[in-house]
Design a protein around this motif. Structure first.
Motif, PDB file in Angstrom:
ATOM      1  N   ASP A   1      24.146  -0.956  15.051  1.00 54.71           N
ATOM      2  CA  ASP A   1      24.024  -2.017  14.781  1.00 54.71           C
ATOM      3  C   ASP A   1      25.063  -2.506  15.172  1.00 54.71           C
ATOM      4  O   ASP A   1      25.790  -3.089  15.607  1.00 54.71           O
ATOM      5  CB  ASP A   1      24.213  -1.600  13.568  1.00 54.71           C
ATOM      6  CG  ASP A   1      24.344  -3.628  12.716  1.00 54.71           C
ATOM      7  OD1 ASP A   1      24.269  -4.533  13.149  1.00 54.71           O
ATOM      8  OD2 ASP A   1      24.050  -3.675  10.943  1.00 54.71           O
TER       9      ASP A   1
ATOM     10  N   MET B   1      20.240  -6.031  15.892  1.00 60.05           N
ATOM     11  CA  MET B   1      20.010  -4.315  16.210  1.00 60.05           C
ATOM     12  C   MET B   1      19.398  -4.586  17.950  1.00 60.05           C
ATOM     13  O   MET B   1      18.760  -5.164  18.444  1.00 60.05           O
ATOM     14  CB  MET B   1      18.864  -3.757  15.620  1.00 60.05           C
ATOM     15  CG  MET B   1      18.893  -3.942  13.910  1.00 60.05           C
ATOM     16  SD  MET B   1      20.371  -2.659  13.862  1.00 60.05           S
ATOM     17  CE  MET B   1      19.767  -1.384  14.437  1.00 60.05           C
TER      18      MET B   1
ATOM     19  N   ARG C   1      19.405  -7.728  10.723  1.00 63.97           N
ATOM     20  CA  ARG C   1      20.522  -6.905  11.530  1.00 63.97           C
ATOM     21  C   ARG C   1      20.374  -7.100  13.321  1.00 63.97           C
ATOM     22  O   ARG C   1      18.814  -7.237  13.489  1.00 63.97           O
ATOM     23  CB  ARG C   1      21.063  -5.809  10.435  1.00 63.97           C
ATOM     24  CG  ARG C   1      21.711  -5.880   9.628  1.00 63.97           C
ATOM     25  CD  ARG C   1      22.999  -6.395   9.489  1.00 63.97           C
ATOM     26  NE  ARG C   1      24.059  -6.281   8.275  1.00 63.97           N
ATOM     27  CZ  ARG C   1      24.506  -5.423   8.003  1.00 63.97           C
ATOM     28  NH1 ARG C   1      24.589  -4.735   8.891  1.00 63.97           N
ATOM     29  NH2 ARG C   1      25.537  -5.777   6.918  1.00 63.97           N
TER      30      ARG C   1
END
Length: 441
Positions: free
Chosen positions: A245, A403, A401
């Motif tokens: 992340d 990634m 998110r």
């Protein structure tokens, strides 16, 4: 008086090279230390300077030939009499026809040109590329030297090379120059060909005509091919993956990038974070930073990180020395310098000697996931990829998110699966919580 031009010392353990391109032709005026030829070694391109000021004489070696250190490849005649004679001859009315009859030399490519079919350009465009004048009279300006790969792009995009400012060595056109000119040209309609011009390339292709181009592999590309295949044949290659992340690193970079650049004179990038995280992980998992030598394992108490950089002749891997002791600013400055010198063909053999671990960032080209191949005698390579917004479960909730997939390819003869997974986990934790980089966790 003539001076011989010899192949200079090329670096430790390098005894021969390929003469990639003549930068000066017989009769051209040259200054002392001005590059007259380009040599290709296994790793870098090396320019051969003129020992004296004068006029380029005979080429003793053809382009593409293999030459050893100390071999005489040309002679340079001292003085400028021949140059003055050539200049006065060029000013006379006669040379227009001879210039039209003598097409501009097409240089060997600096890189590995794709052998894709290239459409044929109209007469005026083709004359500009070939350096000939056609029926209407001589060309009105000196045409640039084009490598086959650049020539193909010029033909494909219908670009007039004489109207594009080259950014390569000695003002030569690069692929990037042609692509930029094509983008600038945009959707503007191409001028209609004259009635006497041949049919456009599309019509000829429809008639079954297909072009091919055969280009000899550069020495660097041959070496890359041999080393990568050797790695597959020798090492027990395995790749393990994880994802990370990037939220915390992106936030830190956004918050401090302006202050960082103002203080250090360089942009804060992601490579600094990953290099520091890799150093942290290599300290805890020393086998990933080691190598096999015969029946022995060589451990290193330092981290020399090879950073994969794209160069005109192919991928090169200059080395960040003692990366574990460098600051973020030092790492970013070093990487920036490598990138600029790789593009200009100025990297040296010393820049790429050694290395205990490699980081390759395919994400800058849009790669989502890959299985990189190690760079022998190293035992592992970390592959970075593009950042992509994806849904992930955070505390029982689905959130979007940024990634990134991480890939660690390693030699299973030396590195166990547990060590590889642990190594990636340490990097993941450090990137998701950059404070770990400051307190050595």
């Amino acid at each position: 008086m003539a001076s011989e031009v010899k192949v200079p010392t090329l670096g430790e353990s390098v005894s021969e090279a390929t003469l990639g391109e003549w930068l000066k032709q017989p009769g051209d005026a040259v200054a002392v230390d001005e590059p007259i030829a380009s040599l290709e070694t296994d790793k870098v391109a090396v320019e051969v300077p003129s020992p004296i000021a004068g006029v380029m004489g005979e080429h003793k070696v053809a382009e593409g030939a293999t030459v050893e250190v100390g071999t005489v490849i040309a002679v340079v005649e001292e003085g400028g009499a021949a140059a003055s004679s050539a200049a006065s001859s060029a000013a006379s009315p006669a040379p227009a026809a001879s210039k039209a009859d003598a097409p501009t030399k097409i240089a060997e490519p600096a890189g590995d040109g794709d052998p894709d079919d290239a459409p044929e350009a109209p007469d005026d465009q083709r004359r500009a590329i070939d350096g000939s004048s056609g029926k209407d009279g001589p060309a009105d300006r000196e045409m640039p030297t084009l490598s086959p790969a650049v020539r193909r792009l010029v033909l494909e995009h219908g670009i007039d090379p004489s109207r594009v400012q080259g950014t390569g060595k000695d003002g030569r056109l690069t692929k990037e120059d042609v692509l930029a000119a094509a983008k600038k040209q945009g959707e503007a309609p191409a001028p209609a060909p004259a009635a006497a011009s041949p049919a456009p390339a599309a019509a000829k292709s429809a008639g079954g005509e297909r072009a091919e181009e055969r280009v000899k592999m550069t020495r660097m590309r041959q070496t890359i091919a041999k080393r990568l295949k050797s790695a597959q044949d020798t090492a027990a290659l395995l790749t393990t993956f994880n994802d990370v992340d990037m939220t915390a690193v992106i936030a830190a970079r956004t918050r401090y990038k302006d202050l960082f650049e103002k203080k250090h004179g360089v942009r804060l990038g992601f490579m600094g974070f990953f290099t520091k995280a890799a150093c942290l992980a290599l300290k805890d998992i020393p086998n990933v930073n080691a190598q096999i030598d015969g029946e022995e394992i060589v451990y290193h108490d330092y981290v020399d990180v090879s950073v994969a950089v794209s160069a005109p002749g192919g991928l090169v891997v200059p080395v960040i020395r003692n990366a574990e002791a460098l600051s973020f600013a030092d790492i970013e400055k070093t990487i920036g310098d490598f990138g600029a010198r790789a593009k200009a063909g100025k990297l040296t053999m010393e820049d790429m000697t050694g290395g205990t671990f490699t980081i390759s960032n395919g994400g800058v080209f849009g790669s989502l996931m890959s299985t990189p191949i190690i760079n022998p005698p190293q035992s592992a390579v970390l592959g970075l990829h593009r950042i992509e917004d994806r849904p992930v479960a955070i505390d029982g909730k689905v959130e979007i998110r940024p990634m990134m997939y991480l890939a660690l390819s390693y030699d299973h003869r030396l590195i166990d699966g547990r060590e590889a997974v642990t190594f990636l986990k340490i990097i993941k934790d450090a990137i998701e919580d950059p404070t770990r980089l400051l307190i050595d966790l």
